[in-house]
Design a protein around this motif. Structure first.
Motif, PDB file in Angstrom:
ATOM      1  N   VAL A 238       0.852  -1.193   0.000  1.00 27.81           N
ATOM      2  CA  VAL A 238       0.000   0.000   0.000  1.00 27.81           C
ATOM      3  C   VAL A 238       0.890   1.246   0.000  1.00 27.81           C
ATOM      4  CG1 VAL A 238      -1.824   1.276   1.219  1.00 27.81           C
ATOM      5  CG2 VAL A 238      -1.898  -1.238   1.157  1.00 27.81           C
ATOM      6  N   SER A 239       1.926   1.260   0.856  1.00 28.90           N
ATOM      7  CA  SER A 239       2.834   2.432   0.885  1.00 28.90           C
ATOM      8  C   SER A 239       3.567   2.563  -0.441  1.00 28.90           C
ATOM      9  CB  SER A 239       3.881   2.305   1.990  1.00 28.90           C
ATOM     10  OG  SER A 239       3.353   1.730   3.117  1.00 28.90           O
ATOM     11  N   PHE A 240       4.038   1.423  -0.979  1.00 28.16           N
ATOM     12  CA  PHE A 240       4.764   1.476  -2.258  1.00 28.16           C
ATOM     13  C   PHE A 240       3.879   2.129  -3.325  1.00 28.16           C
ATOM     14  CE2 PHE A 240       5.585  -0.272  -6.475  1.00 28.16           C
ATOM     15  CZ  PHE A 240       6.950  -0.043  -6.629  1.00 28.16           C
ATOM     16  N   CYS A 241       2.624   1.701  -3.404  1.00 27.87           N
ATOM     17  CA  CYS A 241       1.720   2.222  -4.437  1.00 27.87           C
ATOM     18  C   CYS A 241       1.418   3.703  -4.214  1.00 27.87           C
ATOM     19  CB  CYS A 241       0.426   1.408  -4.472  1.00 27.87           C
ATOM     20  SG  CYS A 241       0.697  -0.276  -5.054  1.00 27.87           S
ATOM     21  N   LYS A 242       1.342   4.112  -2.942  1.00 24.18           N
ATOM     22  CA  LYS A 242       1.095   5.539  -2.650  1.00 24.18           C
ATOM     23  C   LYS A 242       2.280   6.367  -3.087  1.00 24.18           C
ATOM     24  CE  LYS A 242      -2.206   5.210   1.132  1.00 24.18           C
ATOM     25  NZ  LYS A 242      -2.407   4.995   2.552  1.00 24.18           N
ATOM     26  N   GLU A 243       3.481   5.858  -2.792  1.00 18.33           N
ATOM     27  CA  GLU A 243       4.693   6.655  -3.049  1.00 18.33           C
ATOM     28  C   GLU A 243       5.179   6.595  -4.494  1.00 18.33           C
ATOM     29  OE1 GLU A 243       7.275   5.119  -0.024  1.00 18.33           O
ATOM     30  OE2 GLU A 243       5.863   5.835   1.516  1.00 18.33           O
ATOM     31  N   SER A 244       4.831   5.542  -5.213  1.00 16.46           N
ATOM     32  CA  SER A 244       5.331   5.377  -6.571  1.00 16.46           C
ATOM     33  C   SER A 244       4.797   6.493  -7.487  1.00 16.46           C
ATOM     34  CB  SER A 244       4.882   4.013  -7.122  1.00 16.46           C
ATOM     35  OG  SER A 244       5.178   3.956  -8.499  1.00 16.46           O
ATOM     36  N   PRO A 245       5.662   7.047  -8.347  1.00 17.07           N
ATOM     37  CA  PRO A 245       5.164   8.066  -9.285  1.00 17.07           C
ATOM     38  C   PRO A 245       4.318   7.445 -10.404  1.00 17.07           C
ATOM     39  CG  PRO A 245       7.534   7.665  -9.602  1.00 17.07           C
ATOM     40  CD  PRO A 245       7.114   6.813  -8.450  1.00 17.07           C
ATOM     41  N   ALA A 246       4.351   6.132 -10.538  1.00 19.45           N
ATOM     42  CA  ALA A 246       3.617   5.462 -11.627  1.00 19.45           C
ATOM     43  C   ALA A 246       2.108   5.575 -11.433  1.00 19.45           C
ATOM     44  CB  ALA A 246       4.024   3.994 -11.683  1.00 19.45           C
ATOM     45  N   HIS A 247       1.381   5.625 -12.556  1.00 16.57           N
ATOM     46  CA  HIS A 247      -0.083   5.700 -12.465  1.00 16.57           C
ATOM     47  C   HIS A 247      -0.748   4.348 -12.645  1.00 16.57           C
ATOM     48  CE1 HIS A 247      -0.586   9.917 -11.808  1.00 16.57           C
ATOM     49  NE2 HIS A 247       0.488  10.075 -12.576  1.00 16.57           N
ATOM     50  N   GLU A 248       0.047   3.393 -13.140  1.00 17.26           N
ATOM     51  CA  GLU A 248      -0.454   2.014 -13.299  1.00 17.26           C
ATOM     52  C   GLU A 248       0.540   1.110 -12.585  1.00 17.26           C
ATOM     53  OE1 GLU A 248      -0.563   1.713 -17.586  1.00 17.26           O
ATOM     54  OE2 GLU A 248      -2.736   1.957 -17.582  1.00 17.26           O
ATOM     55  N   ILE A 249       0.050   0.220 -11.742  1.00 20.19           N
ATOM     56  CA  ILE A 249       0.953  -0.662 -10.985  1.00 20.19           C
ATOM     57  C   ILE A 249       0.411  -2.098 -11.047  1.00 20.19           C
ATOM     58  CG2 ILE A 249       2.031  -1.136  -8.717  1.00 20.19           C
ATOM     59  CD1 ILE A 249       1.624   1.918  -8.122  1.00 20.19           C
ATOM     60  N   ILE A 250       1.320  -3.034 -11.318  1.00 13.05           N
ATOM     61  CA  ILE A 250       0.937  -4.459 -11.367  1.00 13.05           C
ATOM     62  C   ILE A 250       1.141  -5.043  -9.969  1.00 13.05           C
ATOM     63  CG2 ILE A 250       1.438  -6.712 -12.419  1.00 13.05           C
ATOM     64  CD1 ILE A 250       2.561  -5.028 -14.873  1.00 13.05           C
ATOM     65  N   VAL A 251       0.050  -5.592  -9.404  1.00 15.14           N
ATOM     66  CA  VAL A 251       0.072  -6.033  -8.012  1.00 15.14           C
ATOM     67  C   VAL A 251      -0.014  -7.561  -7.955  1.00 15.14           C
ATOM     68  CG1 VAL A 251      -1.067  -5.784  -5.771  1.00 15.14           C
ATOM     69  CG2 VAL A 251      -1.046  -3.856  -7.360  1.00 15.14           C
ATOM     70  N   VAL A 252       1.102  -8.188  -7.547  1.00 12.13           N
ATOM     71  CA  VAL A 252       1.165  -9.653  -7.587  1.00 12.13           C
ATOM     72  C   VAL A 252       0.970 -10.220  -6.180  1.00 12.13           C
ATOM     73  CG1 VAL A 252       2.480 -11.630  -8.441  1.00 12.13           C
ATOM     74  CG2 VAL A 252       2.735  -9.393  -9.544  1.00 12.13           C
ATOM     75  N   THR A 253      -0.284 -10.323  -5.815  1.00  7.20           N
ATOM     76  CA  THR A 253      -0.671 -10.935  -4.548  1.00  7.20           C
ATOM     77  C   THR A 253      -2.148 -11.293  -4.649  1.00  7.20           C
ATOM     78  OG1 THR A 253      -0.470 -10.759  -2.140  1.00  7.20           O
ATOM     79  CG2 THR A 253      -1.343  -8.822  -3.269  1.00  7.20           C
ATOM     80  N   GLU A 254      -2.718 -11.740  -3.550  1.00  6.14           N
ATOM     81  CA  GLU A 254      -4.133 -12.103  -3.539  1.00  6.14           C
ATOM     82  C   GLU A 254      -4.963 -10.869  -3.943  1.00  6.14           C
ATOM     83  OE1 GLU A 254      -7.988 -13.682  -2.118  1.00  6.14           O
ATOM     84  OE2 GLU A 254      -7.102 -11.702  -1.801  1.00  6.14           O
ATOM     85  N   ALA A 255      -5.978 -11.111  -4.752  1.00  9.66           N
ATOM     86  CA  ALA A 255      -6.720 -10.018  -5.397  1.00  9.66           C
ATOM     87  C   ALA A 255      -7.453  -9.079  -4.429  1.00  9.66           C
ATOM     88  CB  ALA A 255      -7.715 -10.605  -6.392  1.00  9.66           C
ATOM     89  N   GLY A 256      -7.716  -9.531  -3.210  1.00 10.05           N
ATOM     90  CA  GLY A 256      -8.461  -8.713  -2.242  1.00 10.05           C
ATOM     91  C   GLY A 256      -7.799  -7.377  -1.939  1.00 10.05           C
ATOM     92  N   LEU A 257      -6.478  -7.319  -2.059  1.00  9.08           N
ATOM     93  CA  LEU A 257      -5.762  -6.074  -1.746  1.00  9.08           C
ATOM     94  C   LEU A 257      -6.177  -4.940  -2.676  1.00  9.08           C
ATOM     95  CD1 LEU A 257      -3.538  -4.749   0.040  1.00  9.08           C
ATOM     96  CD2 LEU A 257      -1.906  -5.353  -1.744  1.00  9.08           C
ATOM     97  N   LEU A 258      -6.639  -5.282  -3.871  1.00  7.46           N
ATOM     98  CA  LEU A 258      -6.980  -4.241  -4.840  1.00  7.46           C
ATOM     99  C   LEU A 258      -8.122  -3.333  -4.363  1.00  7.46           C
ATOM    100  CD1 LEU A 258      -5.149  -6.074  -6.678  1.00  7.46           C
ATOM    101  CD2 LEU A 258      -6.392  -5.024  -8.549  1.00  7.46           C
TER     102      LEU A 258
END
Ligand code: 13P
Ligand code: SF4
Length: 327
Positions: A238-258
């Motif tokens: 969650v922190s990585f996605c908040k801090e990343s400048p990218a607007h699209e992020i590929i999330v490789v874990t259980e789908a519930g996190l989305l």
């Protein structure tokens, strides 16, 4: 301890609330009646994440369970998580919406098998580090517990003169070895969800989203971890996605996190890590809990987590050691 005004003398009833009544609201009312707290893991269905007082990873949930002064913990997660809450809260009632919500990693390491192994390798005088995804019986045999959020800290703190046995996840164990340089013997367990992601499936999605960084859970295989820009626990994702400048992020874990990601970071797009088959990246155990079951469980005060006191007492020591070490 039950506080004054808390009424547990309810008639066991399933589905007492009429369908017209908003179940989420009814659950909140019931929560106040029971002086309960609702803790939910990042993989829970959206309806449960939305009613929870706290949503997080195993480490965050353990800290929340340790500090709550509620009488009842309604734990929306899998069995080992609710059990951990009970181990550190023997005087509270811990309720799990579905008792069948297990975990393939936990199943891969039965306490009797671990005890047998330790006996057969007594000459190694193992320092046992157990990933929190294990039963109370396994925790009771461990020296310290870790989660994906603090594993390297815990491994670095292990006595330098001891052989380490890491149970039950071989992938998380291998990842921590890479990060710390500390050699460990690894129990051969895996998460049935995270091993479904492959180098092929990740390379394929990368071609579709060339600018998107990949964030992966350490329960993924080496081949997948090697392709990731970041490997971390669900909370750190969650922190990585908040801090990343990218607007699209590929999330490789259980789908519930989305659900949590989209809720907290609405201006970014999250692409669920695909697998080679039609498997949807959902943990069938995590998805056993529903809003209806959570309501019924808190209403009827069951299924409740109970533990034999000697096991609980032994299992508490390595958990408290972890909480102390990872502050
Ligand atoms: P986190 O502690 O990173 O949320 O992981 C828990 C889990 O079960 C991963 O499969
Ligand atoms: Fe266990 Fe894997 Fe489900 Fe996590 S996702 S609870 S490790 S089976």
């Amino acid at each position: 301890m039950v506080t004054a005004g808390t009424n547990f003398d309810v008639e066991p009833t399933v589905g007492r609330v009429r369908p017209s009544v908003d179940l989420a609201e009814a659950l909140q009312e019931l929560k106040h009646e029971r002086n309960a707290i609702i803790l939910a893991h990042n993989y829970q269905v959206p309806q449960l994440q939305d009613v929870a007082d706290f949503v997080g990873d195993s480490l965050g949930l353990s800290y929340q369970a340790a500090k709550t002064d509620a009488d009842v913990i309604l734990f929306c997660g899998v069995h080992f998580m609710a059990e951990t809450a009970k181990i550190i809260n023997p005087n509270k009632r811990v309720i799990l919406p579905d008792l069948e919500a297990g975990c393939s990693l936990s199943e891969s390491c039965p306490p009797e098998k671990l005890a047998e192994f330790l006996k057969a390798h007594a000459d190694k005088n193992y320092y046992v580090i157990a990933y929190i995804n294990c039963s109370a019986g396994v925790k009771a045999l461990a020296d310290v517990i870790c989660t994906s959020g603090n594993a390297d800290k815990i491994v670095r703190a292990a006595p330098a003169d001891r052989n380490i046995l890491f149970v039950p996840d071989q992938n998380l164990g291998a990842w921590v070895m890479e990060r710390t340089g500390r050699k460990m013997d690894l129990w051969q367990g895996t998460c049935y969800v995270h091993v479904e992601f492959t180098a092929r499936s990740i390379n394929k999605i990368r071609e579709q989203y060339p600018g998107a960084p990949v964030v992966a859970h350490p329960e993924c295989t080496y081949a997948v971890r090697m392709l990731a820009d970041e490997v971390c626990s669900t909370e750190k994702m969650v922190s990585f996605c908040k801090e990343s400048p990218a607007h699209e992020i590929i999330v490789v874990t259980e789908a519930g996190l989305l659900h949590r990601l989209s809720k907290e970071i609405p201006d970014k797009t999250f692409i669920p890590g695909p697998t080679d088959n039609c498997f949807c990246g959902e943990c069938r155990f995590m998805k056993m809990n529903t809003l209806e079951k959570a309501y019924d469980a808190l209403l009827n005060m069951e299924p409740e987590i109970t533990l034999p006191e000697p096991v609980r007492k032994h299992a508490e020591i390595p958990i408290l050691r972890m909480l102390e070490l990872s502050r």
